[in-house]
Design a protein around this motif. Sequence first.
Motif, mmCIF file in Angstrom:
data_model
loop_
_atom_site.group_PDB
_atom_site.id
_atom_site.type_symbol
_atom_site.label_atom_id
_atom_site.label_comp_id
_atom_site.label_asym_id
_atom_site.label_seq_id
_atom_site.Cartn_x
_atom_site.Cartn_y
_atom_site.Cartn_z
ATOM 1 N N ASP A 1 -28.315 1.256 24.473
ATOM 2 C CA ASP A 1 -28.638 3.337 25.509
ATOM 3 C C ASP A 1 -28.072 2.732 27.426
ATOM 4 O O ASP A 1 -28.063 4.135 27.173
ATOM 5 C CB ASP A 1 -29.833 3.801 24.246
ATOM 6 N N VAL A 2 -28.821 2.172 27.369
ATOM 7 C CA VAL A 2 -29.570 1.719 28.740
ATOM 8 C C VAL A 2 -29.454 0.295 28.975
ATOM 9 O O VAL A 2 -29.509 -0.249 28.893
ATOM 10 C CB VAL A 2 -30.980 2.308 29.377
ATOM 11 N N VAL A 3 -28.636 0.461 30.821
ATOM 12 C CA VAL A 3 -28.695 -0.827 30.999
ATOM 13 C C VAL A 3 -28.944 -0.504 32.974
ATOM 14 O O VAL A 3 -28.961 -0.163 33.299
ATOM 15 C CB VAL A 3 -26.997 -1.312 31.566
ATOM 16 N N PHE A 4 -29.737 -1.520 33.020
ATOM 17 C CA PHE A 4 -30.514 -1.607 34.246
ATOM 18 C C PHE A 4 -30.196 -2.749 35.059
ATOM 19 O O PHE A 4 -29.929 -3.571 34.256
ATOM 20 C CB PHE A 4 -32.149 -2.392 34.022
ATOM 21 N N ILE A 5 -29.212 -2.371 36.354
ATOM 22 C CA ILE A 5 -28.738 -3.389 36.113
ATOM 23 C C ILE A 5 -30.048 -4.254 38.175
ATOM 24 O O ILE A 5 -29.974 -3.373 38.567
ATOM 25 C CB ILE A 5 -27.599 -3.263 37.645
ATOM 26 N N CYS A 6 -30.181 -5.633 37.721
ATOM 27 C CA CYS A 6 -30.975 -5.739 38.118
ATOM 28 C C CYS A 6 -30.934 -6.901 39.639
ATOM 29 O O CYS A 6 -31.350 -7.401 39.711
ATOM 30 C CB CYS A 6 -32.662 -5.950 38.094
ATOM 31 N N THR A 7 -29.887 -6.338 40.128
ATOM 32 C CA THR A 7 -29.256 -7.515 40.605
ATOM 33 C C THR A 7 -29.478 -7.298 42.168
ATOM 34 O O THR A 7 -29.820 -6.865 42.794
ATOM 35 C CB THR A 7 -27.769 -7.806 40.950
ATOM 36 N N PRO A 8 -29.813 -8.323 43.510
ATOM 37 C CA PRO A 8 -29.328 -7.706 44.961
ATOM 38 C C PRO A 8 -28.244 -6.494 45.213
ATOM 39 O O PRO A 8 -27.011 -6.615 44.269
ATOM 40 C CB PRO A 8 -28.906 -9.063 45.565
ATOM 41 N N VAL A 9 -28.858 -5.416 46.118
ATOM 42 C CA VAL A 9 -27.968 -4.349 46.386
ATOM 43 C C VAL A 9 -26.829 -5.043 46.290
ATOM 44 O O VAL A 9 -25.395 -3.945 46.074
ATOM 45 C CB VAL A 9 -28.181 -4.334 47.952
ATOM 46 N N GLY A 10 -26.366 -5.969 47.087
ATOM 47 C CA GLY A 10 -24.602 -6.520 48.214
ATOM 48 C C GLY A 10 -23.843 -6.608 45.952
ATOM 49 O O GLY A 10 -22.595 -6.432 46.054
ATOM 50 N N LYS A 11 -24.319 -6.573 44.965
ATOM 51 C CA LYS A 11 -23.331 -7.036 43.486
ATOM 52 C C LYS A 11 -23.693 -6.581 42.634
ATOM 53 O O LYS A 11 -23.001 -6.356 41.362
ATOM 54 C CB LYS A 11 -23.713 -8.028 43.334
ATOM 55 N N ILE A 12 -24.560 -4.887 42.808
ATOM 56 C CA ILE A 12 -24.068 -3.960 41.943
ATOM 57 C C ILE A 12 -23.428 -3.747 41.683
ATOM 58 O O ILE A 12 -23.023 -3.176 39.777
ATOM 59 C CB ILE A 12 -25.287 -2.942 42.301
ATOM 60 N N ILE A 13 -22.246 -3.379 42.757
ATOM 61 C CA ILE A 13 -21.169 -2.481 41.617
ATOM 62 C C ILE A 13 -20.496 -3.431 41.550
ATOM 63 O O ILE A 13 -19.463 -3.086 39.910
ATOM 64 C CB ILE A 13 -20.377 -2.298 43.590
ATOM 65 N N ASP A 14 -20.078 -4.269 41.940
ATOM 66 C CA ASP A 14 -19.037 -5.419 41.022
ATOM 67 C C ASP A 14 -19.991 -5.886 39.994
ATOM 68 O O ASP A 14 -19.088 -5.747 38.571
ATOM 69 C CB ASP A 14 -18.782 -6.643 41.647
ATOM 70 N N CYS A 15 -20.936 -5.319 39.408
ATOM 71 C CA CYS A 15 -21.674 -6.042 37.875
ATOM 72 C C CYS A 15 -21.706 -4.625 37.578
ATOM 73 O O CYS A 15 -20.939 -5.322 36.071
ATOM 74 C CB CYS A 15 -23.242 -5.802 38.335
ATOM 75 N N ILE A 16 -21.410 -3.712 37.886
ATOM 76 C CA ILE A 16 -21.635 -2.436 36.921
ATOM 77 C C ILE A 16 -19.474 -2.326 36.633
ATOM 78 O O ILE A 16 -19.663 -1.581 34.947
ATOM 79 C CB ILE A 16 -21.800 -0.790 37.341
ATOM 80 N N TYR A 17 -18.822 -3.265 36.810
ATOM 81 C CA TYR A 17 -17.640 -2.829 37.435
ATOM 82 C C TYR A 17 -16.964 -3.551 36.018
ATOM 83 O O TYR A 17 -16.267 -3.502 34.856
ATOM 84 C CB TYR A 17 -16.758 -2.723 38.046
ATOM 85 N N GLU A 18 -17.949 -4.967 35.589
ATOM 86 C CA GLU A 18 -17.500 -5.504 34.524
ATOM 87 C C GLU A 18 -17.971 -5.664 33.789
ATOM 88 O O GLU A 18 -17.354 -5.787 33.019
ATOM 89 C CB GLU A 18 -18.162 -7.027 35.127
#
Length: 280
Positions: free
Chosen positions: A62-79
Amino acid sequence: MIKHVLIVGLGFMGGSLAKSIKKYTGIKITALDINEEYLNKALEEGIISKGIKQVDCNIDADVVFICTPVGKIIDCIYEIIPYLKKGCIITDIGSTKKLIMEKIEKILPDDMYFIGGHPMAGTEKSGFTASVSNLFKDTSYFIMPIKNVPNDIVKLFIDEIIIKIGAKPVIIDYNLHDRFTAIISHVPHIVSAALSNFACSEGPDAIQYAAGGFKDTTRIAMSQTEMWKDIVISNKETIKELLLKYSEILAEFISYLDKEDIKSIEKFFDDARMYRSSIE
């Protein structure tokens, strides 16, 4: 109702978030991390229900928390987007927001919601083993939903997670957030690192006698380089502006010394003490 969350990145912040959600809610937790040791530790402690090293199937979160370094957040969400269900809330804990928010609005499907997040909590420590369940208690938690997020979705996220882990939600414009964090977090970190480098270059033998004042002032300089290089680059214009203003304050203080202006020196320290005591 939020029944299941996915936490991407099980380091200090992601681990602390997992432990907080486990302790204060009944929400099921899945964690994604390439570090198998972190996943196994979290499973052994009963913090998470499932640990995965990569996403290769649909995830009913229901919720996804992205807790990576700032520079990896966009790519992580896209994937990860193709594996998420309709209506999923995606959030992050990044220390800067402008670049993230503007890019997310372009790539996020209409049937998913992004709520930018930033808990004003943390230490210089790193890794899952250093994480703690009470990290967010009584701390401000910045909330920045993008335009398509309905108010009831924001309220659900705040009521069922943010408030329950003990944080104080603050809904804020992302541009204002980036300026605030530059003032109270990014510039102080750079100053702390600069002081450490200065002391080492000017008097390396003196370091062995450092006591509380020096250690307190430079503690955050021990934070991870990987995280901070992304932060300062993603908020570089605001940081540069504020550092220039900071240098003006130092230059002004030097002028007090040159003139032996005791009253101005006293006022400098008195004002600082007054401002600092107001946040205790």
